[in-house]
Design an enzyme around this catalytic site. Structure first.
Site, PDB file in Angstrom:
ATOM      1  N   PHE A   1       0.831  -1.198   0.000  1.00  0.00           N
ATOM      2  CA  PHE A   1       0.000   0.000   0.000  1.00  0.00           C
ATOM      3  C   PHE A   1       0.868   1.252   0.000  1.00  0.00           C
ATOM      4  O   PHE A   1       1.875   1.320   0.725  1.00  0.00           O
ATOM      5  CB  PHE A   1      -0.877   0.067   1.263  1.00  0.00           C
ATOM      6  N   ASP A   2       0.471   2.233  -0.791  1.00  0.00           N
ATOM      7  CA  ASP A   2       0.988   3.582  -0.592  1.00  0.00           C
ATOM      8  C   ASP A   2       0.363   4.103   0.709  1.00  0.00           C
ATOM      9  O   ASP A   2      -0.701   3.638   1.117  1.00  0.00           O
ATOM     10  CB  ASP A   2       0.577   4.454  -1.777  1.00  0.00           C
ATOM     11  N   LYS A   3       1.023   5.066   1.373  1.00  0.00           N
ATOM     12  CA  LYS A   3       0.474   5.579   2.639  1.00  0.00           C
ATOM     13  C   LYS A   3      -0.478   6.745   2.417  1.00  0.00           C
ATOM     14  O   LYS A   3      -1.678   6.647   2.680  1.00  0.00           O
ATOM     15  CB  LYS A   3       1.593   6.019   3.586  1.00  0.00           C
TER      16      LYS A   3
END
Length: 665
Positions: A351-353
């Site tokens: 996941f990107d944050k």
């Protein structure tokens, strides 16, 4: 998540659809074939009648039942192909040549009826996709000065303003510039609850241009307005609207083959010639075994029917079509059979944050008062100063501070920004400094150890801290953080329950912040301080270890990593050209909760595809020896052949009613 969508009111009736008309004609001729077959069979028992009357009825069955089959066979032959329809016509004519008119008519009746029902069932799946195109209204109320003019949506241009009345469909993608309302976006994004919309000043809209507009101002063509009257500034012409692009991409997805479909295509490539060779050899069986040519010919025709790979050919495409259609109605765009199957085989997700696992904006997370100041008194001073600043953190402080105080605060005066450090201002004729630790050390002031300790503790939890000083006395600390989405923790837990064993955050933010967020929502790992090219290297490393990995991001900064992963998944893709173009799977709403739905649907689709392939191959394996040995005649072979075809089609259609509660299946 339970997805609630309003059933679209399609203006084009089913009877007017060219596909539906063809299906109805095919069904009518198939039923007529059945009537002729029954009549011929019944009259054959009336001995007073000339036998030619019964034969005439069978000929009628051949004509009606063989019309579409012959038409397709001729088209295939012109292209140089000998497909299943040609094989069925040969088998029926062969039966007639042997005087087995009833069996030939039965073959054509069941084959034509099976095809008609198959086409009807597939048309039901396609209608789920075609219905998307009917979501947008045909006309819009265009504002020209003080006048309203009803125009076709195709006539709308970027910059036009359209009026949307309560409880009516929105005609174009755009930005609300007048009025407040709640909008049902379920047809586009799959969101179960209406979304509140508020206006953005027109001058701000024109100034921002193509920049991404906040969700509370944006609307999509085909969504349904609530009880408020709103005016919408058009940002896309009808052909480029989100719904138009969604329909185009879903239709394209139907043509992209899954791994299983490539497998079955390879089987068919060698299987069909092998069947034709077997049938040719069986035609000459009378030279080897003691039987007449007619018996060998009949057996060959029965094998031809039983070995035809109709069910195998339709087993995977029907499931892919149904799966893609169901995903689209759930607010998930799946671009073809490969990502539909791959989603269900994932063991790891990266996941990107920012904006994916978190809100994507700073939030005031803590107010700590010293020197006998109360929290509200400290907050009033901070808001008074920060509302003069144009810094993004200042905007977050003012927004959240006013919400906590529940009142307006008079601004401070004489604000001065100190680059990279903070701000200075005057409040009630006293100097106020708000900023990081360096702001105070630069001016030679000693920061008490207890304040340093508190700030370090907050920062270790992922917060950004600011110290507050009034008239050279430290009066407090404030903390800000890009907080996790409310649904993030529950979504991660659900993904873990369904077997995703590794979930990793990849972010350019510092490691401390990454670990704090990861711990809060339950991720297995957090990798911080990553540049875009380092995210790409991280995906390669994870892919080597896990084989199947997805990358979830916004489709812009994360595009290289998404492209390298097994499945690239874009968040909040509605209205985003880059996200729709980049991703293999696009979650139209900006909601993480759609991710378990997409994976659950994929797993169900994989399960059904495997079932369909097993059913189709199993029936072929059963019928070939039975027909070769003469145990199964043409009639039973047709029943088994067409029955398996219909079973796999209707099995695939179960995906259209998939519910997320089946996620663990």
């Amino acid at each position: 998540m339970t997805v609630a969508t309003e059933k679209p009111n399609i203006e084009t009736a089913e009877s007017q659809s060219p596909v539906s008309v063809a299906v109805k004609k095919e069904m009518t001729l198939a039923l007529a074939c059945g009537i002729f077959l029954i009549a011929g069979f019944s009259l054959s028992f009336v001995h007073e009648l000339n036998p030619l009357v019964s034969v005439g009825c069978y000929i009628g069955a051949f004509i009606t039942g063989g019309f579409y089959t012959s038409k397709q066979a001729i088209q295939d032959i012109i292209k140089g192909h000998f497909e299943i329809d040609f094989l069925m016509i040969v088998a029926a004519l062969g039966a007639a040549a042997l005087g087995e008119w009833a069996e030939g008519a039965l073959l054509l009746f069941l084959f034509s009826l099976g095809h008609a029902l198959e086409h009807y069932a597939l048309a039901k799946a396609k209608k789920s996709i075609e219905a998307l195109a009917g979501l947008a209204p045909k006309t819009a109320l265009l504002r020209k000065g003080n006048l309203l003019q009803e125009v076709s949506i195709d006539a709308l241009q970027i910059g036009d303003v359209v009026v949307v009345k309560p409880n009516s469909k929105i005609a174009a993608d755009g930005i609300v510039i007048v009025g407040h309302s709640s909008v049902n976006q379920a047809p586009i994004t799959g969101e179960s609850m209406p979304v509140d919309k508020s206006p953005m000043p027109l001058e701000e809209v024109t100034k921002k241009g193509s920049e991404k507009i906040a969700a509370q101002h944006s609307v999509f063509a085909g969504s349904i307005n609530g009880s408020g009257n709103i005016e919408v500034y058009v940002t896309r012409v009808a052909a480029d609207s989100t719904i138009s692009r969604l329909v185009k991409l879903v239709n394209e997805a139907q043509t992209q083959k899954s791994p299983t479909q490539h497998f079955t295509d390879r089987i068919e490539k060698y299987y069909v010639p092998a069947v034709l060779l077997l049938v040719t050899l069986l035609l000459f069986a009378f030279l080897v075994i003691d039987e007449p040519f007619s018996a060998s010919f009949y057996r060959a025709m029965a094998v031809l029917v039983g070995a035809s790979p109709c069910a195998l050919a339709i087993s995977t495409p029907s499931a892919v079509l149904s799966g893609v259609a169901r995903a689209a109605w759930g607010g998930v765009l799946v671009k073809g059979g490969k990502p539909l199957e791959d989603l269900g085989s994932l063991t790891a997700i990266a996941f990107d944050k920012t904006g994916t696992l978190t809100e994507g904006k700073p939030t005031l997370t803590g107010i700590y008062a010293f020197s006998n100041y109360t929290e509200s008194a400290l907050l009033e001073i901070i808001v008074a100063v920060e509302q003069l600043s144009d810094h993004p953190l200042a905007a977050a402080i003012v927004r959240d501070g006013k919400e906590k105080l529940k009142k307006e605060i008079a601004p401070a005066t004489s604000l001065q920004a100190i680059g990279g450090r903070g701000v200075q201002a005057m409040y009630n004729n006293k100097p106020v400094w708000i900023g990081n630790k360096e702001l105070f050390t630069d001016k030679g002031q000693h920061i008490p150890e207890d304040i340093i300790s508190k700030a370090v503790s907050l920062e270790s939890g992922g917060n950004t801290t600011m110290l507050v000083q009034l008239d050279n006395v430290f009066i407090g600390i404030i903390a800000l953080m890009d907080v996790a989405r409310p649904e993030a923790k529950a979504t991660i837990a659900q993904l873990r329950r369904i077997g995703i064993r590794k979930m990793i955050m990849l972010t350019g933010d510092n490691q401390q912040v990454a670990e704090a967020i990861a711990k809060e929502i339950g991720l297995t790992d957090a990798w911080g301080n990553l540049l875009p090219e380092q995210k790409l290297a991280a995906i390669e490393k994870l892919k080597a270890a896990e084989q199947k990995i997805a990358m979830v991001g916004d489709g812009v900064n994360d595009a290289p990593a998404m492209a390298k992963s097994t499945v690239g998944i874009a968040m909040g893709a509605a209205g985003s050209d880059v996200a729709l173009d980049t991703a293999d799977v696009a979650l139209m709403a900006d909601k993480l909760t759609n991710l378990p739905f997409a994976i659950g649907l994929s797993r169900k689709a994989r399960q059904i595809i495997k079932q369909n392939v097993a059913i189709s191959l199993g029936m072929v394996v059963l019928l070939i020896p039975l027909t070769i040995l003469g145990i199964a005649k043409i009639g039973p072979a047709v029943v088994g052949h067409e029955g398996s075809t219909l079973v796999v089609v209707f099995n695939a259609l179960r995906l259209l009613v998939y519910k997320q509660k089946n996620i663990g299946e």
